[in-house]
Design an enzyme around this catalytic site. Structure first.
Site, PDB file in Angstrom:
ATOM      1  CG  ASP A  16       1.989   2.951   2.435  1.00 29.28           C
ATOM      2  OD1 ASP A  16       2.836   2.071   2.227  1.00 29.28           O
ATOM      3  OD2 ASP A  16       1.314   3.481   1.527  1.00 29.28           O
ATOM      4  CG  ASP A 172      -1.994   4.798  -0.288  1.00 28.88           C
ATOM      5  OD1 ASP A 172      -1.975   4.838  -1.535  1.00 28.88           O
ATOM      6  OD2 ASP A 172      -1.209   4.094   0.367  1.00 28.88           O
TER       7      ASP A 172
END
Length: 194
Positions: A16, A172
């Site tokens: 990400d 996250d």
């Protein structure tokens, strides 16, 4: 300092971007706050955190629903983006994660799968120099179904030519964890490492 474990079956990395490779979340929150104030829209940081990984247009749709409003998602998004891009020079890398990029560059295929817009994601990667290490970027503009749907990560795997079960995702946010699991990939929560 703790190090991030690589699973034995891992043949490719998918990262990400915001909050994983790039410490952009404080700047995003600031841009959202300024824009929401101008638009006279109530929201909380906790709400935004719960939407991490979701494209702005979908978050604005949720805010409209929650606040019984009809704010134009494009207008909101453009203003928010303006605030964010003015502060982009402040973006720092998240070393615990970018260390993996440098260590495994040229040894293992890598891609970035983000819920952000392509232009912002590209600029973020260029600012940090990560575009020289990670050639594949799949953004919100490149898939129809966004996180928590698996499409972003599946497209990354496809572009790398690696089976999903051999990809390790670094994330996250909850929506990202769900997307990786839905794609049949192993996922690592990077937040304990920074």
């Amino acid at each position: 300092m703790k190090t991030i474990n690589i699973f034995p079956s891992t043949k490719a990395f998918i990262f990400d971007l915001d909050g994983t490779l790039a410490d952009t979340m404080p700047l995003h929150f600031e841009a959202w706050t300024k824009t929401a104030e101008i638009m006279n829209l109530e929201f909380s940081i906790d709400f935004l955190k719960s939407c991490a990984g979701m494209p702005s247009s979908k978050i604005i749709d949720l805010l409209n629903e929650k606040n019984n409003r009809t704010i134009d998602p494009q207008k909101f998004s453009d203003l928010k983006e303006e605030f964010f891009t003015k502060e982009m020079h402040k973006i720092k890398e998240i070393a615990a994660v970018t260390d993996l990029v440098y260590k495994y560059h040229g040894k293992i295929p890598m891609a970035v799968g983000t819920g952000g817009k392509r232009n912002i994601a590209t600029e973020t990667m260029q600012l940090l120099g990560l575009d020289k290490y990670i050639p594949i970027l799949v953004s919100a503009d490149d898939v129809e179904n966004h996180k928590p749907e698996p499409d972003t990560f599946l497209k990354c795997a496809e572009l790398m030519g690696i089976a999903p079960e051999n990809c390790q995702v670094f994330e996250d946010a909850i929506l990202g964890f769900q997307a990786a699991e839905a794609a049949g990939m192993k996922v690592t929560d990077v937040t304990p490492f920074y």
